[in-house]
Design a protein around this motif. Structure first.
Motif, PDB file in Angstrom:
ATOM      1  N   HIS A 105      39.341 -38.306 -35.328  1.00 37.74           N
ATOM      2  CA  HIS A 105      39.330 -36.912 -35.790  1.00 37.74           C
ATOM      3  C   HIS A 105      37.969 -36.232 -35.639  1.00 37.74           C
ATOM      4  CE1 HIS A 105      43.389 -37.465 -37.111  1.00 37.74           C
ATOM      5  NE2 HIS A 105      43.032 -38.412 -37.951  1.00 37.74           N
ATOM      6  N   LYS A 106      37.038 -36.854 -34.956  1.00 32.49           N
ATOM      7  CA  LYS A 106      35.744 -36.230 -34.649  1.00 32.49           C
ATOM      8  C   LYS A 106      35.611 -35.982 -33.151  1.00 32.49           C
ATOM      9  CE  LYS A 106      32.733 -38.158 -38.216  1.00 32.49           C
ATOM     10  NZ  LYS A 106      31.563 -39.008 -38.417  1.00 32.49           N
ATOM     11  N   LEU A 107      36.065 -36.957 -32.376  1.00 29.55           N
ATOM     12  CA  LEU A 107      35.864 -36.936 -30.931  1.00 29.55           C
ATOM     13  C   LEU A 107      36.592 -35.764 -30.284  1.00 29.55           C
ATOM     14  CD1 LEU A 107      34.372 -38.682 -28.865  1.00 29.55           C
ATOM     15  CD2 LEU A 107      36.483 -39.959 -28.534  1.00 29.55           C
ATOM     16  N   GLN A 108      35.861 -35.006 -29.481  1.00 29.45           N
ATOM     17  CA  GLN A 108      36.399 -33.852 -28.772  1.00 29.45           C
ATOM     18  C   GLN A 108      36.359 -34.117 -27.270  1.00 29.45           C
ATOM     19  OE1 GLN A 108      37.559 -31.022 -30.485  1.00 29.45           O
ATOM     20  NE2 GLN A 108      37.265 -32.402 -32.225  1.00 29.45           N
ATOM     21  N   PRO A 109      37.198 -33.435 -26.492  1.00 34.18           N
ATOM     22  CA  PRO A 109      37.202 -33.668 -25.029  1.00 34.18           C
ATOM     23  C   PRO A 109      35.847 -33.458 -24.354  1.00 34.18           C
ATOM     24  CG  PRO A 109      39.128 -32.406 -25.682  1.00 34.18           C
ATOM     25  CD  PRO A 109      38.244 -32.514 -26.907  1.00 34.18           C
ATOM     26  N   LYS A 110      34.995 -32.602 -24.908  1.00 35.24           N
ATOM     27  CA  LYS A 110      33.690 -32.334 -24.298  1.00 35.24           C
ATOM     28  C   LYS A 110      32.623 -33.356 -24.695  1.00 35.24           C
ATOM     29  CE  LYS A 110      32.489 -29.114 -27.986  1.00 35.24           C
ATOM     30  NZ  LYS A 110      32.156 -27.743 -28.317  1.00 35.24           N
ATOM     31  N   ASP A 111      32.978 -34.307 -25.564  1.00 35.95           N
ATOM     32  CA  ASP A 111      32.028 -35.306 -26.049  1.00 35.95           C
ATOM     33  C   ASP A 111      31.901 -36.485 -25.082  1.00 35.95           C
ATOM     34  OD1 ASP A 111      31.739 -33.718 -28.303  1.00 35.95           O
ATOM     35  OD2 ASP A 111      33.078 -34.950 -29.536  1.00 35.95           O
ATOM     36  N   LEU A 112      30.864 -37.264 -25.296  1.00 39.22           N
ATOM     37  CA  LEU A 112      30.592 -38.448 -24.486  1.00 39.22           C
ATOM     38  C   LEU A 112      30.373 -39.628 -25.419  1.00 39.22           C
ATOM     39  CD1 LEU A 112      29.863 -39.668 -21.642  1.00 39.22           C
ATOM     40  CD2 LEU A 112      27.496 -39.000 -22.139  1.00 39.22           C
ATOM     41  N   VAL A 113      30.921 -40.783 -25.071  1.00 39.37           N
ATOM     42  CA  VAL A 113      30.747 -42.002 -25.857  1.00 39.37           C
ATOM     43  C   VAL A 113      30.014 -43.033 -25.013  1.00 39.37           C
ATOM     44  CG1 VAL A 113      31.984 -43.944 -26.912  1.00 39.37           C
ATOM     45  CG2 VAL A 113      32.745 -41.604 -27.329  1.00 39.37           C
ATOM     46  N   ILE A 114      28.941 -43.594 -25.587  1.00 43.13           N
ATOM     47  CA  ILE A 114      28.161 -44.634 -24.912  1.00 43.13           C
ATOM     48  C   ILE A 114      28.143 -45.859 -25.812  1.00 43.13           C
ATOM     49  CG2 ILE A 114      25.926 -45.298 -23.974  1.00 43.13           C
ATOM     50  CD1 ILE A 114      25.337 -42.284 -23.580  1.00 43.13           C
ATOM     51  N   GLY A 115      28.858 -46.887 -25.409  1.00 43.44           N
ATOM     52  CA  GLY A 115      28.856 -48.157 -26.120  1.00 43.44           C
ATOM     53  C   GLY A 115      27.936 -49.118 -25.403  1.00 43.44           C
ATOM     54  N   ILE A 116      27.026 -49.733 -26.135  1.00 45.31           N
ATOM     55  CA  ILE A 116      26.062 -50.656 -25.539  1.00 45.31           C
ATOM     56  C   ILE A 116      26.399 -52.071 -25.995  1.00 45.31           C
ATOM     57  CG2 ILE A 116      23.623 -51.245 -25.294  1.00 45.31           C
ATOM     58  CD1 ILE A 116      22.984 -48.318 -26.079  1.00 45.31           C
ATOM     59  N   SER A 117      26.584 -52.974 -25.028  1.00 45.18           N
ATOM     60  CA  SER A 117      26.893 -54.367 -25.340  1.00 45.18           C
ATOM     61  C   SER A 117      26.277 -55.264 -24.278  1.00 45.18           C
ATOM     62  CB  SER A 117      28.415 -54.573 -25.391  1.00 45.18           C
ATOM     63  OG  SER A 117      28.718 -55.944 -25.532  1.00 45.18           O
ATOM     64  N   GLY A 118      25.388 -56.134 -24.705  1.00 46.62           N
ATOM     65  CA  GLY A 118      24.762 -57.065 -23.769  1.00 46.62           C
ATOM     66  C   GLY A 118      25.768 -58.018 -23.140  1.00 46.62           C
ATOM     67  N   SER A 119      26.729 -58.479 -23.922  1.00 42.65           N
ATOM     68  CA  SER A 119      27.720 -59.427 -23.425  1.00 42.65           C
ATOM     69  C   SER A 119      28.898 -58.717 -22.761  1.00 42.65           C
ATOM     70  CB  SER A 119      28.250 -60.290 -24.573  1.00 42.65           C
ATOM     71  OG  SER A 119      29.037 -59.501 -25.460  1.00 42.65           O
ATOM     72  N   GLY A 120      29.171 -57.489 -23.186  1.00 40.83           N
ATOM     73  CA  GLY A 120      30.354 -56.779 -22.714  1.00 40.83           C
ATOM     74  C   GLY A 120      31.621 -57.233 -23.419  1.00 40.83           C
ATOM     75  N   ASN A 121      31.482 -58.086 -24.422  1.00 44.21           N
ATOM     76  CA  ASN A 121      32.638 -58.660 -25.111  1.00 44.21           C
ATOM     77  C   ASN A 121      32.729 -58.273 -26.587  1.00 44.21           C
ATOM     78  OD1 ASN A 121      33.459 -60.125 -22.803  1.00 44.21           O
ATOM     79  ND2 ASN A 121      31.887 -61.651 -23.235  1.00 44.21           N
ATOM     80  N   SER A 122      31.960 -57.309 -27.033  1.00 46.17           N
ATOM     81  CA  SER A 122      31.953 -56.927 -28.446  1.00 46.17           C
ATOM     82  C   SER A 122      33.211 -56.132 -28.763  1.00 46.17           C
ATOM     83  CB  SER A 122      30.715 -56.099 -28.758  1.00 46.17           C
ATOM     84  OG  SER A 122      29.542 -56.839 -28.474  1.00 46.17           O
ATOM     85  N   ALA A 123      34.102 -56.720 -29.547  1.00 51.99           N
ATOM     86  CA  ALA A 123      35.399 -56.098 -29.835  1.00 51.99           C
ATOM     87  C   ALA A 123      35.235 -54.714 -30.455  1.00 51.99           C
ATOM     88  CB  ALA A 123      36.226 -56.998 -30.738  1.00 51.99           C
ATOM     89  N   ASN A 124      34.261 -54.535 -31.343  1.00 48.37           N
ATOM     90  CA  ASN A 124      34.110 -53.225 -31.988  1.00 48.37           C
ATOM     91  C   ASN A 124      33.647 -52.161 -30.999  1.00 48.37           C
ATOM     92  OD1 ASN A 124      31.495 -54.210 -31.743  1.00 48.37           O
ATOM     93  ND2 ASN A 124      31.004 -54.068 -33.906  1.00 48.37           N
TER      94      ASN A 124
END
Length: 133
Positions: A105-124
């Motif tokens: 309920h916050k994320l809008q189509p014009k927004d960008l999400v950057i998830g950082i994971s060293g392993s690439g396996n972080s479920a969250n």
């Protein structure tokens, strides 16, 4: 190996790493950041452990550093900076939801999400990025 040799070896590895960077991928990230900035979207960033620190530092660099020199400020939000929120979600829902839940309920189509994971396996991190897609 003495300290001087170690330093020389380390610096050589740094040079090789910089030369190996994919310049097109870096440009794609910059383009995405600028597109979101121009659309006045929010950039959400997050990670775990050292990646959480990287995310927090990135938000700071843009919210203060870069934004100090532009007329319109960047809108960066680091989801791992509010420990109380993360822990309440982890306790009441699950640790795998600590980032996705914050985007609902916050994320809008014009927004960008950057998830950082060293392993690439972080479920969250994966859950939040999947939700954003």
């Amino acid at each position: 190996m003495n300290e001087t040799d170690y330093i020389a070896q380390y610096l050589e590895m740094e040079k090789q790493t910089l030369e190996a960077l994919d310049r097109d991928a870096i440009k794609a990230v910059l383009d995405a950041l600028m597109e979101t900035y121009q659309a006045e979207g929010t950039i959400y960033v997050f990670g775990n452990g050292g990646s959480a620190t990287t995310a927090s530092h990135m938000a700071n660099d843009f919210n203060k550093g870069v934004s100090e020199y532009v007329d319109r400020k960047f809108r960066f939000c680091c989801l791992n900076d509010n420990v109380a929120t993360m822990l309440s979600i982890a306790n009441d829902i699950s640790y795998e939801e600590i980032y996705r839940f914050q985007l609902i309920h916050k994320l809008q189509p014009k927004d960008l999400v950057i998830g950082i994971s060293g392993s690439g396996n972080s479920a969250n991190v994966i859950n939040a990025v999947s939700y954003a897609k």
